[in-house]
Write a protein that holds these residues in place. Sequence first.
Motif, PDB file in Angstrom:
ATOM      1  N   MET A 152       0.817  -1.214   0.000  1.00  0.00           N
ATOM      2  CA  MET A 152       0.000   0.000   0.000  1.00  0.00           C
ATOM      3  C   MET A 152       0.850   1.263   0.000  1.00  0.00           C
ATOM      4  O   MET A 152       0.405   2.301  -0.486  1.00  0.00           O
ATOM      5  N   ILE A 153       2.070   1.178   0.510  1.00  0.00           N
ATOM      6  CA  ILE A 153       2.960   2.353   0.479  1.00  0.00           C
ATOM      7  C   ILE A 153       3.220   2.742  -0.977  1.00  0.00           C
ATOM      8  O   ILE A 153       3.048   3.912  -1.363  1.00  0.00           O
ATOM      9  N   ASP A 154       3.606   1.766  -1.799  1.00  0.00           N
ATOM     10  CA  ASP A 154       3.871   2.063  -3.206  1.00  0.00           C
ATOM     11  C   ASP A 154       2.578   2.422  -3.947  1.00  0.00           C
ATOM     12  O   ASP A 154       2.585   3.267  -4.841  1.00  0.00           O
ATOM     13  N   TRP A 155       1.462   1.773  -3.574  1.00  0.00           N
ATOM     14  CA  TRP A 155       0.168   2.086  -4.194  1.00  0.00           C
ATOM     15  C   TRP A 155      -0.154   3.566  -3.970  1.00  0.00           C
ATOM     16  O   TRP A 155      -0.508   4.287  -4.899  1.00  0.00           O
ATOM     17  N   ALA A 156      -0.039   4.011  -2.727  1.00  0.00           N
ATOM     18  CA  ALA A 156      -0.338   5.408  -2.386  1.00  0.00           C
ATOM     19  C   ALA A 156       0.667   6.351  -3.052  1.00  0.00           C
ATOM     20  O   ALA A 156       0.286   7.408  -3.566  1.00  0.00           O
ATOM     21  N   ASP A 157       1.952   5.983  -3.042  1.00  0.00           N
ATOM     22  CA  ASP A 157       2.978   6.831  -3.665  1.00  0.00           C
ATOM     23  C   ASP A 157       2.736   7.000  -5.159  1.00  0.00           C
ATOM     24  O   ASP A 157       3.083   8.026  -5.739  1.00  0.00           O
ATOM     25  N   ALA A 158       2.138   5.989  -5.790  1.00  0.00           N
ATOM     26  CA  ALA A 158       1.817   6.065  -7.219  1.00  0.00           C
ATOM     27  C   ALA A 158       0.509   6.815  -7.459  1.00  0.00           C
ATOM     28  O   ALA A 158       0.064   6.926  -8.600  1.00  0.00           O
ATOM     29  N   GLN A 159      -0.076   7.312  -6.377  1.00  0.00           N
ATOM     30  CA  GLN A 159      -1.332   8.080  -6.422  1.00  0.00           C
ATOM     31  C   GLN A 159      -2.474   7.277  -7.031  1.00  0.00           C
ATOM     32  O   GLN A 159      -3.338   7.819  -7.718  1.00  0.00           O
ATOM     33  N   ARG A 160      -2.481   5.977  -6.738  1.00  0.00           N
ATOM     34  CA  ARG A 160      -3.598   5.131  -7.130  1.00  0.00           C
ATOM     35  C   ARG A 160      -4.752   5.394  -6.162  1.00  0.00           C
ATOM     36  O   ARG A 160      -4.539   5.741  -5.000  1.00  0.00           O
ATOM     37  N   PRO A 161      -5.996   5.215  -6.595  1.00  0.00           N
ATOM     38  CA  PRO A 161      -7.141   5.558  -5.748  1.00  0.00           C
ATOM     39  C   PRO A 161      -7.296   4.636  -4.542  1.00  0.00           C
ATOM     40  O   PRO A 161      -7.024   3.436  -4.618  1.00  0.00           O
ATOM     41  N   MET A 162      -7.723   5.247  -3.438  1.00  0.00           N
ATOM     42  CA  MET A 162      -7.995   4.521  -2.202  1.00  0.00           C
ATOM     43  C   MET A 162      -9.276   5.073  -1.592  1.00  0.00           C
ATOM     44  O   MET A 162      -9.679   6.188  -1.894  1.00  0.00           O
ATOM     45  N   VAL A 163      -9.873   4.279  -0.721  1.00  0.00           N
ATOM     46  CA  VAL A 163     -11.049   4.681   0.049  1.00  0.00           C
ATOM     47  C   VAL A 163     -10.781   4.343   1.508  1.00  0.00           C
ATOM     48  O   VAL A 163      -9.877   3.576   1.827  1.00  0.00           O
ATOM     49  N   SER A 164     -11.577   4.929   2.403  1.00  0.00           N
ATOM     50  CA  SER A 164     -11.442   4.607   3.823  1.00  0.00           C
ATOM     51  C   SER A 164     -12.798   4.201   4.380  1.00  0.00           C
ATOM     52  O   SER A 164     -13.831   4.445   3.758  1.00  0.00           O
ATOM     53  N   GLU A 165     -12.779   3.622   5.558  1.00  0.00           N
ATOM     54  CA  GLU A 165     -14.003   3.186   6.225  1.00  0.00           C
ATOM     55  C   GLU A 165     -14.284   4.017   7.475  1.00  0.00           C
ATOM     56  O   GLU A 165     -15.210   3.724   8.206  1.00  0.00           O
ATOM     57  N   ASN A 166     -13.448   5.027   7.746  1.00  0.00           N
ATOM     58  CA  ASN A 166     -13.561   5.763   9.006  1.00  0.00           C
ATOM     59  C   ASN A 166     -14.010   7.218   8.830  1.00  0.00           C
ATOM     60  O   ASN A 166     -13.919   8.010   9.762  1.00  0.00           O
ATOM     61  N   GLY A 167     -14.486   7.578   7.643  1.00  0.00           N
ATOM     62  CA  GLY A 167     -14.957   8.945   7.419  1.00  0.00           C
ATOM     63  C   GLY A 167     -13.861   9.968   7.227  1.00  0.00           C
ATOM     64  O   GLY A 167     -14.131  11.148   7.041  1.00  0.00           O
ATOM     65  N   GLN A 168     -12.605   9.536   7.235  1.00  0.00           N
ATOM     66  CA  GLN A 168     -11.458  10.414   7.034  1.00  0.00           C
ATOM     67  C   GLN A 168     -10.876  10.177   5.638  1.00  0.00           C
ATOM     68  O   GLN A 168     -11.134   9.146   5.021  1.00  0.00           O
ATOM     69  N   PRO A 169     -10.071  11.132   5.138  1.00  0.00           N
ATOM     70  CA  PRO A 169      -9.393  10.871   3.862  1.00  0.00           C
ATOM     71  C   PRO A 169      -8.534   9.597   3.990  1.00  0.00           C
ATOM     72  O   PRO A 169      -7.921   9.377   5.047  1.00  0.00           O
ATOM     73  N   PRO A 170      -8.508   8.775   2.967  1.00  0.00           N
ATOM     74  CA  PRO A 170      -7.740   7.529   3.064  1.00  0.00           C
ATOM     75  C   PRO A 170      -6.253   7.780   3.212  1.00  0.00           C
ATOM     76  O   PRO A 170      -5.695   8.701   2.612  1.00  0.00           O
ATOM     77  N   LYS A 171      -5.618   6.944   4.017  1.00  0.00           N
ATOM     78  CA  LYS A 171      -4.158   6.990   4.183  1.00  0.00           C
ATOM     79  C   LYS A 171      -3.678   5.608   4.585  1.00  0.00           C
ATOM     80  O   LYS A 171      -4.445   4.761   5.040  1.00  0.00           O
ATOM     81  N   VAL A 172      -2.386   5.379   4.411  1.00  0.00           N
ATOM     82  CA  VAL A 172      -1.771   4.114   4.789  1.00  0.00           C
ATOM     83  C   VAL A 172      -1.201   4.255   6.183  1.00  0.00           C
ATOM     84  O   VAL A 172      -0.452   5.191   6.468  1.00  0.00           O
ATOM     85  N   VAL A 173      -1.611   3.343   7.073  1.00  0.00           N
ATOM     86  CA  VAL A 173      -1.062   3.331   8.444  1.00  0.00           C
ATOM     87  C   VAL A 173      -0.393   2.011   8.724  1.00  0.00           C
ATOM     88  O   VAL A 173      -0.665   1.020   8.079  1.00  0.00           O
TER      89      VAL A 173
END
Length: 109
Positions: free
Chosen positions: A88-109
Motif C-alpha cells: 500500500m505504500i507504493d500504491w499510495a505513492d503512485a497516487q492510485r485511488p484509495m477509500v477509507s471506512e472511518n470517514g477520514q481521507p484515506p491513508k496508509v497506516v
Amino acid sequence: MIPTVSIDGVPDPLPEGLTVLDVREDIEWQHGHIEGAVHIPLMDLPQRLGDLPTTQLLVICKVGGRSAQAVGYLVQQGIDAVNLEGGMIDWADAQRPMVSENGQPPKVV
C-alpha cells in the motif's frame, strides 16, 4: 519463489478478472484500502480460503512482507496469486485511488 509484481507492473485501472486481496489488520484497512478489495487479515487466511474468489489475486499489505507470506501459502494451495512488492505504500505513492471506512481521507497506516 514468490510470484511478485511492482506497482509499475499493475495496470491502472485494474483489469477484470483480477481481485485485490488485502491481508492487513482491520485498523489498517479502515484507514485506507483499494476500493473493491477483499479483506482477509493474514492470520485468518487459512480458515477463510473458501471466501476467496476464483480469479487471479493481487495480494497486498503495507510494504509486501505479509502479502509475500500469504502468496507463498496461497500458491501451495493451488491458488493463482501474486504479491504486490511495496504494498500500500507504493500504491499510495503512485497516487492510485484509495477509500477509507472511518470517514477520514484515506491513508496508509
